[in-house]
Motif scaffolding. Structure first.
Motif, PDB file in Angstrom:
ATOM      1  N   ALA A  19       0.837  -1.204   0.000  1.00 29.83           N
ATOM      2  CA  ALA A  19       0.000   0.000   0.000  1.00 29.83           C
ATOM      3  C   ALA A  19       0.871   1.252   0.000  1.00 29.83           C
ATOM      4  O   ALA A  19       0.601   2.215  -0.739  1.00 29.83           O
ATOM      5  N   ALA A  20       1.932   1.247   0.807  1.00 30.10           N
ATOM      6  CA  ALA A  20       2.859   2.389   0.837  1.00 30.10           C
ATOM      7  C   ALA A  20       3.541   2.567  -0.516  1.00 30.10           C
ATOM      8  O   ALA A  20       3.684   3.693  -1.008  1.00 30.10           O
ATOM      9  N   ASP A  21       3.934   1.469  -1.118  1.00 33.42           N
ATOM     10  CA  ASP A  21       4.552   1.536  -2.450  1.00 33.42           C
ATOM     11  C   ASP A  21       3.571   2.085  -3.480  1.00 33.42           C
ATOM     12  O   ASP A  21       3.957   2.837  -4.383  1.00 33.42           O
ATOM     13  N   PHE A  70     -14.700   3.393   1.563  1.00 36.06           N
ATOM     14  CA  PHE A  70     -15.994   2.724   1.404  1.00 36.06           C
ATOM     15  C   PHE A  70     -16.208   2.242  -0.026  1.00 36.06           C
ATOM     16  O   PHE A  70     -16.790   1.174  -0.242  1.00 36.06           O
ATOM     17  N   LEU A  71     -15.732   3.005  -1.005  1.00 34.24           N
ATOM     18  CA  LEU A  71     -15.831   2.559  -2.395  1.00 34.24           C
ATOM     19  C   LEU A  71     -15.070   1.248  -2.581  1.00 34.24           C
ATOM     20  O   LEU A  71     -15.577   0.300  -3.198  1.00 34.24           O
ATOM     21  N   LYS A  72     -13.868   1.176  -2.030  1.00 33.82           N
ATOM     22  CA  LYS A  72     -13.070  -0.047  -2.156  1.00 33.82           C
ATOM     23  C   LYS A  72     -13.741  -1.210  -1.429  1.00 33.82           C
ATOM     24  O   LYS A  72     -13.724  -2.352  -1.906  1.00 33.82           O
ATOM     25  N   GLU A  78     -18.387  -7.194  -3.962  1.00 34.14           N
ATOM     26  CA  GLU A  78     -19.149  -7.530  -5.164  1.00 34.14           C
ATOM     27  C   GLU A  78     -18.843  -8.878  -5.773  1.00 34.14           C
ATOM     28  O   GLU A  78     -19.501  -9.278  -6.704  1.00 34.14           O
ATOM     29  N   GLY A  79     -17.860  -9.548  -5.309  1.00 36.42           N
ATOM     30  CA  GLY A  79     -17.613 -10.840  -5.931  1.00 36.42           C
ATOM     31  C   GLY A  79     -16.191 -11.308  -5.778  1.00 36.42           C
ATOM     32  O   GLY A  79     -15.668 -11.389  -4.681  1.00 36.42           O
ATOM     33  N   LYS A  80     -15.573 -11.599  -6.902  1.00 36.28           N
ATOM     34  CA  LYS A  80     -14.238 -12.174  -6.916  1.00 36.28           C
ATOM     35  C   LYS A  80     -13.233 -11.297  -6.166  1.00 36.28           C
ATOM     36  O   LYS A  80     -13.222 -10.079  -6.310  1.00 36.28           O
ATOM     37  N   HIS A  81     -12.389 -11.958  -5.383  1.00 35.82           N
ATOM     38  CA  HIS A  81     -11.365 -11.260  -4.609  1.00 35.82           C
ATOM     39  C   HIS A  81     -10.391 -10.549  -5.532  1.00 35.82           C
ATOM     40  O   HIS A  81      -9.873 -11.136  -6.475  1.00 35.82           O
ATOM     41  N   ARG A  82     -10.192  -9.265  -5.262  1.00 32.12           N
ATOM     42  CA  ARG A  82      -9.163  -8.482  -5.958  1.00 32.12           C
ATOM     43  C   ARG A  82      -8.302  -7.837  -4.888  1.00 32.12           C
ATOM     44  O   ARG A  82      -8.767  -6.974  -4.157  1.00 32.12           O
ATOM     45  N   ARG A  83      -7.087  -8.257  -4.814  1.00 36.39           N
ATOM     46  CA  ARG A  83      -6.161  -7.748  -3.805  1.00 36.39           C
ATOM     47  C   ARG A  83      -6.060  -6.228  -3.852  1.00 36.39           C
ATOM     48  O   ARG A  83      -5.953  -5.560  -2.819  1.00 36.39           O
ATOM     49  N   GLU A  84      -6.123  -5.656  -5.033  1.00 35.77           N
ATOM     50  CA  GLU A  84      -6.024  -4.205  -5.204  1.00 35.77           C
ATOM     51  C   GLU A  84      -7.052  -3.456  -4.354  1.00 35.77           C
ATOM     52  O   GLU A  84      -6.757  -2.398  -3.795  1.00 35.77           O
ATOM     53  N   ASP A  85      -8.271  -3.991  -4.241  1.00 33.74           N
ATOM     54  CA  ASP A  85      -9.299  -3.324  -3.430  1.00 33.74           C
ATOM     55  C   ASP A  85      -8.831  -3.153  -1.991  1.00 33.74           C
ATOM     56  O   ASP A  85      -9.006  -2.093  -1.389  1.00 33.74           O
ATOM     57  N   GLY A  89      -7.500   0.253  -0.235  1.00 33.72           N
ATOM     58  CA  GLY A  89      -8.245   0.660   0.958  1.00 33.72           C
ATOM     59  C   GLY A  89      -7.317   0.983   2.115  1.00 33.72           C
ATOM     60  O   GLY A  89      -7.511   1.975   2.827  1.00 33.72           O
ATOM     61  N   ALA A  90      -6.291   0.173   2.312  1.00 32.71           N
ATOM     62  CA  ALA A  90      -5.309   0.437   3.368  1.00 32.71           C
ATOM     63  C   ALA A  90      -4.569   1.740   3.097  1.00 32.71           C
ATOM     64  O   ALA A  90      -4.331   2.540   4.017  1.00 32.71           O
ATOM     65  N   ALA A  91      -4.220   1.965   1.848  1.00 24.76           N
ATOM     66  CA  ALA A  91      -3.527   3.206   1.487  1.00 24.76           C
ATOM     67  C   ALA A  91      -4.426   4.414   1.745  1.00 24.76           C
ATOM     68  O   ALA A  91      -3.970   5.429   2.284  1.00 24.76           O
ATOM     69  N   TYR A  92      -5.710   4.321   1.392  1.00 25.93           N
ATOM     70  CA  TYR A  92      -6.635   5.435   1.619  1.00 25.93           C
ATOM     71  C   TYR A  92      -6.825   5.698   3.108  1.00 25.93           C
ATOM     72  O   TYR A  92      -6.955   6.853   3.527  1.00 25.93           O
TER      73      TYR A  92
END
Length: 108
Positions: A19-21, A70-72, A78-85, A89-92
């Protein structure tokens, strides 16, 4: 990193580093040495677009970062796991905390 059934999985500290990166990478992408700092501008634009509001004085910068969390979370549900979410979220959350700490340090 941990290994489970032959698969290497990231640990919470690994994901926070990612997230920091991500924040650092966004600053490189936007040519901003201070990192990701677009929320104040986005909130200001939103408040101008929305017009006068009875809710405080409109959105604050920290509110914008909270909205992105909250958007993340909504996308993650919504469904399939996406690590980016989760990483974003941690970065935000970190950016929101930084913003609040900065506001609390201001002499009022």
């Amino acid at each position: 990193m941990t290994t489970t059934a032959g698969t290497t999985l990231p640990t919470a500290p690994d994901l926070l580093i990612e997230a920091a990166d991500t924040i650092g990478n966004r600053s490189d992408e936007r040519y901003n040495a201070d990192g990701e700092r677009s929320m104040a501008r986005a909130v200001q634009m939103f408040n101008v677009w929305r017009g006068p509001s009875n809710h405080r004085w409109g959105l604050a910068e920290a509110d914008g970062w909270a909205f992105m969390v909250f958007l993340k979370l909504a996308r993650a549900a919504e469904g399939k796991h996406r690590r980016e979410d989760w990483v974003d979220g941690a970065a935000y959350m970190a950016l929101a905390c930084e913003c609040i700490e900065r506001e609390l340090a201001l002499p009022f």
